[in-house]
Design an enzyme around this catalytic site. Structure first.
Site, PDB file in Angstrom:
ATOM      1  N   ASP A 177      30.982 -16.003 -41.932  1.00 58.44           N
ATOM      2  CA  ASP A 177      29.766 -16.643 -42.428  1.00 58.44           C
ATOM      3  C   ASP A 177      29.848 -16.797 -43.943  1.00 58.44           C
ATOM      4  O   ASP A 177      29.928 -15.807 -44.674  1.00 58.44           O
ATOM      5  CB  ASP A 177      28.554 -15.788 -42.040  1.00 58.44           C
ATOM      6  CG  ASP A 177      27.221 -16.470 -42.305  1.00 58.44           C
ATOM      7  OD1 ASP A 177      27.178 -17.359 -43.183  1.00 58.44           O
ATOM      8  OD2 ASP A 177      26.240 -16.106 -41.649  1.00 58.44           O
ATOM      9  N   HIS A 206      28.155 -19.488 -40.166  1.00 56.59           N
ATOM     10  CA  HIS A 206      26.730 -19.207 -40.270  1.00 56.59           C
ATOM     11  C   HIS A 206      25.950 -19.633 -39.032  1.00 56.59           C
ATOM     12  O   HIS A 206      25.072 -18.907 -38.565  1.00 56.59           O
ATOM     13  CB  HIS A 206      26.161 -19.913 -41.505  1.00 56.59           C
ATOM     14  CG  HIS A 206      24.754 -19.520 -41.818  1.00 56.59           C
ATOM     15  ND1 HIS A 206      24.362 -18.194 -41.949  1.00 56.59           N
ATOM     16  CD2 HIS A 206      23.631 -20.270 -42.025  1.00 56.59           C
ATOM     17  CE1 HIS A 206      23.072 -18.142 -42.227  1.00 56.59           C
ATOM     18  NE2 HIS A 206      22.610 -19.380 -42.262  1.00 56.59           N
ATOM     19  N   SER A 249      18.898 -16.437 -39.674  1.00 51.81           N
ATOM     20  CA  SER A 249      19.014 -16.581 -41.114  1.00 51.81           C
ATOM     21  C   SER A 249      17.691 -16.209 -41.795  1.00 51.81           C
ATOM     22  O   SER A 249      17.196 -15.112 -41.609  1.00 51.81           O
ATOM     23  CB  SER A 249      19.465 -17.997 -41.456  1.00 51.81           C
ATOM     24  OG  SER A 249      19.909 -18.078 -42.782  1.00 51.81           O
TER      25      SER A 249
END
Length: 241
Positions: free
Chosen positions: A177, A207, A78
């Site tokens: 996601d 995610h 991320s």
């Protein structure tokens, strides 16, 4: 010795990459480091933290790793993927793995689907069992607006460095996601300068990609990529598919 730096995401902790770290520890003798970025971890204390503090902390961890390791890989999840990309441009990193890297953020379509599920669970009296709700309600409550601004600043300041990446890179993205949209992976794939790049989409992953149901296959692919000369025997998904 081989070293591997793993960097978690915004408002997250080493937990986000823990299954991958455990897998790598089991199958290699690498020195693996997973720093907790300033203000992050079990208790969020993000007020007053600048995005440069996150980058600097990751830099220090990488430099320390390089003191004892001749070869170093960097894995970023991320927001950590953007930090990892920055490090790959500025330090002699051999290979780069980007997991759900946040070159873009918020996937409206998937987020709407997640919210619909939360609403249904609310009416059923099952919201307390909704993993997504339980994980993110605390983050939303404990994340000041200033920290979100710092996150956005980090993304906008690091994106221009993507085209300077010249090392082998493996990009992975979950298609379900709700935080980072699939177009983020495509953007990174097209922007990075290296010719040695692979991209993999995981259809049912949200995610937290290291915690998805297909993570064992994913971890094997990551290890394969890092262990071979260029990772050329990885499964490559055509960008036209």
């Amino acid at each position: 010795m081989i070293g591997c730096l793993c960097i978690h995401g915004f408002t997250g902790s080493p937990y986000e990459v823990e299954p991958l770290v455990d897998f790598l520890k089991k199958h290699t003798n690498w020195k693996i480091v997973v720093p907790t970025l300033p203000g992050h971890g079990g208790t969020l204390q993000l007020k007053g933290i600048k995005y440069k503090d996150w980058i600097k902390h990751a830099e220090e961890a990488l430099k320390k790793l390089m003191e004892t390791c001749e070869t170093v890989y960097v894995i970023g999840f991320s927001m950590g993927g953007l930090i990892a990309a920055y490090l790959a441009v500025h330090y002699p990193v051999k290979k780069l793995v980007l997991l759900s890297a946040a070159a873009y953020y918020i996937n409206p379509k998937q987020l709407a689907a997640d919210i619909r599920k939360m609403v249904k669970d609310t009416f059923r009296g099952e919201l307390k069992n909704n993993d997504l709700y339980l994980r993110y309600k605390r983050k939303i409550k404990d994340t000041p607006i200033s920290a979100t601004f710092q996150f956005r600043s980090l993304v906008s300041n690091i994106r221009p460095f993507l085209e300077k990446i010249e090392i082998p890179t493996f990009i992975v993205q979950g298609e379900a996601d709700g935080i980072v949209p699939p177009k983020s992976a495509k953007y990174i794939y097209e922007k990075i300068g290296t010719e040695h790049k692979n991209i993999k989409y995981i259809k049912k992953s949200g995610h937290l990609i290291c915690h998805c149901d297909e993570n064992k296959e994913l971890f094997t692919d990551i290890l394969d990529f890092l262990s071979t000369e260029t990772g050329t025997n990885l499964y490559k998904r055509s960008m036209n598919n």
